[in-house]
Design a protein around this motif. Structure first.
Motif, PDB file in Angstrom:
ATOM      1  N   PHE A 250       0.827  -1.202   0.000  1.00 14.10           N
ATOM      2  CA  PHE A 250       0.000   0.000   0.000  1.00 14.10           C
ATOM      3  C   PHE A 250       0.866   1.259   0.000  1.00 14.10           C
ATOM      4  CE2 PHE A 250      -3.516  -2.526   2.350  1.00 14.10           C
ATOM      5  CZ  PHE A 250      -3.951  -3.063   1.149  1.00 14.10           C
ATOM      6  N   THR A 253       2.668   1.704  -3.426  1.00 11.85           N
ATOM      7  CA  THR A 253       1.714   2.163  -4.447  1.00 11.85           C
ATOM      8  C   THR A 253       1.462   3.652  -4.307  1.00 11.85           C
ATOM      9  OG1 THR A 253       0.632  -0.018  -4.469  1.00 11.85           O
ATOM     10  CG2 THR A 253      -0.607   1.839  -5.382  1.00 11.85           C
ATOM     11  N   LEU A 401      -5.500   3.796   0.594  1.00 14.20           N
ATOM     12  CA  LEU A 401      -4.640   2.634   0.814  1.00 14.20           C
ATOM     13  C   LEU A 401      -3.820   2.795   2.093  1.00 14.20           C
ATOM     14  CD1 LEU A 401      -3.213   1.812  -2.751  1.00 14.20           C
ATOM     15  CD2 LEU A 401      -5.096   0.699  -1.538  1.00 14.20           C
ATOM     16  N   GLY A 405      -3.603   0.448   5.378  1.00 17.84           N
ATOM     17  CA  GLY A 405      -2.321  -0.033   5.879  1.00 17.84           C
ATOM     18  C   GLY A 405      -2.120   0.281   7.351  1.00 17.84           C
TER      19      GLY A 405
END
Length: 429
Positions: A250, A253, A401, A405
């Motif tokens: 995450f 990204t 994200l 996380g």
């Protein structure tokens, strides 16, 4: 002279084998990151021909570059597990560096898209031999009391090399051709490929001469090398190493969203390529500055507070990039996003290293390095697909994200240090 050398290496007071390995990774990082800049220039130079599989030039460049990351990440669990099974790290590192050197020099003879794809793919596999074995070796040369510091030094040197390569690669190409003392003319592209080959060779020599496997690695070969998803022994639902892998994916990204939307960023902020370069570099600058001190701090204060704090900081620093309208504010946002990533990555490796049993470092730590690699590949694809819905959308996606996380780490990961010093409050002694 000796005292001068000692003062220089004092901030990196780790096992000499870790320092040698870090220096080797810095050298091969310079050469490997060279290619990120040189390959697109090489493809558009007119030298490369042959079938492009019906793809546009820009798309074939993307395929060539992304193939490296995909194969690198995909093969890391395999090589990590194999190095655990055999109980040896150094031969894997040397095999990867040798493959990197050979494929770097192969670019000199590559004049078709197919040959570039094959060479770049082989490089991805070569680096997959290097990363898990290197991180596992650093882990095994450290103890729970200095694991974070060792990981921090290793990653600092690696990032210095990775950041230095692109800074000079374009200049090496543009300033060619060069005349060697023998009178032979070398164009700028070949010079860049030769430099990349030399740096990989230097790394090979450093590892050969200065790095050795600890005896415990061979003694503990063949341990349980499975990668569980569910927590087998603790009270949580997910295995902590698997959870850290998800958080790393995450995070990676989110931090990679910025790279592929340069035209949109520059148009929105009404800035040129120079500002974008500075904003891109701000992230790496924060990483280089903080990896080692954060690594040492997590040895004293614990891993979990830094990981959670970093994931939480990643939320606003990612989100704000979709809303700022100033080049300077974007620079600051990227800088603090780099701080957040530094707080997550090294303590995560240290915590996973704490949990890895004897002879399992390659398998366990490759979960994190693989996840990070996939995230770096997924980020540009995500931003490219989402920016069409609005400039803010990719960054909102990245911040969501980061929220997931942070929640995962907070609920599924426990502290591994038995005793930790109280985290200092700002302004207290």
């Amino acid at each position: 002279m000796r005292s001068v050398v000692e003062r220089v290496i004092a901030p990196f007071a780790v096992d000499r084998r870790v320092l040698a390995l870090a220096g080797a990774r810095m050298a091969d990082g310079i050469g490997n990151s060279f290619l990120i800049i040189v390959i697109p220039l090489y493809v558009t130079s007119g030298i490369v021909g042959g079938t492009a599989f019906g793809l546009e030039e820009s798309l074939i460049i993307g395929v060539i570059l992304s193939l490296f990351g995909f194969l690198n990440s995909s093969f890391q669990p395999v090589t990590g597990r194999l190095s655990d099974r055999l109980g040896r790290r150094k031969p894997f590192i040397l095999a990867g560096l040798a493959g990197l050197a050979l494929t770097n020099i192969a670019y000199v003879f590559a004049e078709t898209y197919v040959s570039l794809l094959v060479i770049r793919g082989l490089q991805g596999v070569s680096v997959a031999f290097i990363i898990p074995a290197s991180v596992a070796l650093v882990n095994e040369l450290a103890s729970s009391g200095d694991r974070g510091g060792n990981m921090g030094v290793y990653n600092t040197f690696r990032l210095v090399g990775f950041g230095a390569g692109p800074a000079v690669a374009g200049a090496v190409v543009n300033l060619g051709p060069y005349t060697l003392p023998s009178g032979v003319m070398v164009n700028g592209f070949d010079a860049a490929f030769y430099i990349a080959t030399i740096t990989a060779t230097i790394s090979y020599v450093l590892v050969t001469v200065l790095v050795s496997d600890p005896e415990s690695t061979a003694a503990n070969a063949g341990a349980d090398l499975s990668i569980p998803i569910r927590d087998r022994t603790g009270p949580n639902l997910l295995d902590p190493i698997f959870t850290l892998g998800l958080a790393s994916f995450f995070m990676a990204t989110g931090i990679a969203l910025f790279a592929t939307i340069q035209p949109e960023v520059n148009a929105r902020l009404e800035q040129g390529a120079t500002w974008f370069g500075l904003q891109f570099a701000a992230f790496i600058l924060a990483q280089v500055a903080l990896q080692t001190p954060i690594g040492r701090a997590c040895d004293r204060y614990g891993r979990r507070p830094f990981i959670i704090g970093g994931m939480v900081l990643l939320i606003p620093t990612t989100l704000v990039q979709g809303f700022v309208l100033s080049s300077m504010l974007m620079f600051v946002a990227r800088l603090f996003q780099g701080v957040a990533a530094a707080m997550v990555f090294v303590p995560s490796l240290a915590l996973a290293g704490d949990l890895a049993g004897k002879g399992e470092s390659g398998s366990k730590l490759s979960v994190l390095t693989m996840a990070f690699g996939y995230g770096i590949a997924a980020g540009p694809l995500s931003s490219g697909a989402l920016v069409g819905f609005g400039f803010r959308v990719p960054f909102v996606f990245g911040s969501v994200l980061a929220v997931f996380g942070a929640i995962l780490v907070y609920t599924q990961v426990e502290e591994t240090l038995e005793t930790t010093a109280p985290v200092p409050v700002f302004g207290s002694e």
